[in-house]
Design a protein around this motif. Structure first.
Motif, mmCIF file in Angstrom:
data_model
loop_
_atom_site.group_PDB
_atom_site.id
_atom_site.type_symbol
_atom_site.label_atom_id
_atom_site.label_comp_id
_atom_site.label_asym_id
_atom_site.label_seq_id
_atom_site.Cartn_x
_atom_site.Cartn_y
_atom_site.Cartn_z
ATOM 1 N N ALA A 284 0.837 -1.211 0.000
ATOM 2 C CA ALA A 284 0.000 0.000 0.000
ATOM 3 C C ALA A 284 0.864 1.251 0.000
ATOM 4 N N ALA A 285 1.953 1.225 0.765
ATOM 5 C CA ALA A 285 2.863 2.372 0.781
ATOM 6 C C ALA A 285 3.505 2.573 -0.591
ATOM 7 N N GLY A 286 3.943 1.479 -1.201
ATOM 8 C CA GLY A 286 4.505 1.581 -2.543
ATOM 9 C C GLY A 286 3.482 2.065 -3.553
ATOM 10 N N GLY A 287 2.243 1.574 -3.417
ATOM 11 C CA GLY A 287 1.181 2.012 -4.307
ATOM 12 C C GLY A 287 0.879 3.492 -4.154
ATOM 13 N N ALA A 288 0.933 3.978 -2.917
ATOM 14 C CA ALA A 288 0.677 5.400 -2.672
ATOM 15 C C ALA A 288 1.744 6.257 -3.347
ATOM 16 N N VAL A 289 2.990 5.815 -3.279
ATOM 17 C CA VAL A 289 4.086 6.562 -3.920
ATOM 18 C C VAL A 289 3.895 6.586 -5.432
ATOM 19 N N VAL A 290 3.590 5.424 -6.015
ATOM 20 C CA VAL A 290 3.395 5.343 -7.467
ATOM 21 C C VAL A 290 2.200 6.171 -7.904
ATOM 22 N N ALA A 291 1.083 6.029 -7.195
ATOM 23 C CA ALA A 291 -0.139 6.742 -7.573
ATOM 24 C C ALA A 291 0.049 8.253 -7.493
ATOM 25 N N HIS A 292 0.653 8.708 -6.397
ATOM 26 C CA HIS A 292 0.856 10.148 -6.224
ATOM 27 C C HIS A 292 1.894 10.685 -7.197
ATOM 28 N N GLY A 293 2.983 9.929 -7.371
ATOM 29 C CA GLY A 293 4.028 10.378 -8.290
ATOM 30 C C GLY A 293 3.532 10.475 -9.720
ATOM 31 N N GLY A 294 2.768 9.482 -10.165
ATOM 32 C CA GLY A 294 2.229 9.519 -11.514
ATOM 33 C C GLY A 294 1.229 10.637 -11.709
ATOM 34 N N TRP A 295 0.452 10.910 -10.666
ATOM 35 C CA TRP A 295 -0.509 12.019 -10.730
ATOM 36 C C TRP A 295 0.221 13.357 -10.841
ATOM 37 N N TRP B 84 -8.336 10.905 -9.895
ATOM 38 C CA TRP B 84 -9.266 9.780 -9.799
ATOM 39 C C TRP B 84 -8.637 8.502 -10.345
ATOM 40 N N GLU B 85 -7.846 8.616 -11.399
ATOM 41 C CA GLU B 85 -7.181 7.435 -11.964
ATOM 42 C C GLU B 85 -6.057 6.941 -11.072
ATOM 43 N N ALA B 86 -5.576 7.793 -10.162
ATOM 44 C CA ALA B 86 -4.526 7.372 -9.230
ATOM 45 C C ALA B 86 -5.053 6.380 -8.199
ATOM 46 N N LEU B 87 -6.334 6.462 -7.873
ATOM 47 C CA LEU B 87 -6.903 5.560 -6.862
ATOM 48 C C LEU B 87 -6.836 4.096 -7.288
ATOM 49 N N PRO B 88 -7.244 3.743 -8.534
ATOM 50 C CA PRO B 88 -7.063 2.349 -8.955
ATOM 51 C C PRO B 88 -5.595 1.921 -8.975
#
Length: 223
Positions: free
Chosen positions: A12-23, A31-35
């Protein structure tokens, strides 16, 4: 090996970094960062699909039942009335949740083929195909979804290997090397079947050009 909470929390921590960084980089919207966060997290528990009794396997098949029901509904909606469609979707859910889970428990070995980079690649490719074909996502986002699942998968394998090294006792446990491996050396036949399954997915995948562009943009973020 790392326990369920550790795998879930680190993924989850890694996913948060990827989602936020890509956003922040403009690769996807908020919204696409959540998936993306959800898929990295899901990938982080996915290798334990081969565990006979664990929180992970129950959660995994509960989650897998959802796209199974969606796919069934889309395929059968023109052939059945509302009542029949509801019964069919219920049967699909129960089949994925209980029958598929029982079959995996029966025919898989923990830390076997599903703890390998080949399995990570297969799950990533399946995610790409489902994202584009079932949920009609754009090519670039579909590839991003597949990479997210594969990344979470690899995070799980890395954690298992790290927990195989006992730093306090300065020794390497017997489980070292059983997670982060290209394929299952002890079962080459099953590994070949998994490789063929991955190859057969190729016609169902979007073009590769968006994948290369996505990887190039991601690599540029680390410079």
């Amino acid at each position: 090996m790392a326990d369920f909470r550790t795998h879930l929390g680190v993924a989850a921590a890694g996913g948060a970094v990827v989602a936020h960084g890509g956003w922040q980089a403009g690769l996807w919207t908020a919204w696409e960062a959540l998936p993306m966060l959800a898929l990295v997290t899901f990938g982080g528990i996915l290798p334990d699909i081969d565990a006979d009794r664990s929180k992970a396997i129950r959660l995994i098949f509960n989650l897998l039942a959802v796209p199974g029901v969606v796919a069934g509904a889309l395929l059968l909606q023109g052939r059945l009335d509302a009542g029949g469609l509801l019964l069919a979707c219920g049967a699909i859910y129960l089949g994925v949740r209980y029958l598929a889970g029982a079959l995996f428990s029966r025919f898989t070995v923990h830390r076997g083929l599903w703890h390998s980079l080949l399995a990570a690649a297969l799950c990533g490719l399946i995610s790409v195909a489902v994202s584009q074909r079932l949920f009609a996502q754009p090519d670039t986002l579909a590839w991003a979804h597949g990479l997210a699942v594969a990344l979470g998968f690899v995070i799980h394998l890395l954690l298992d290997e790290l927990y195989s090294v006992d730093l306090t006792g300065a020794r390497i446990k017997r489980s070292f090397g059983t997670a982060l491996k290209p394929f299952d050396w002890r079962s080459p036949g099953n590994s070949l079947v998994m490789l063929l399954a991955a190859v057969n997915l190729l016609p169902w995948l979007p073009p590769l050009a968006p994948l290369w562009a996505l990887l190039a943009q991601g690599a540029a973020l680390w410079r």
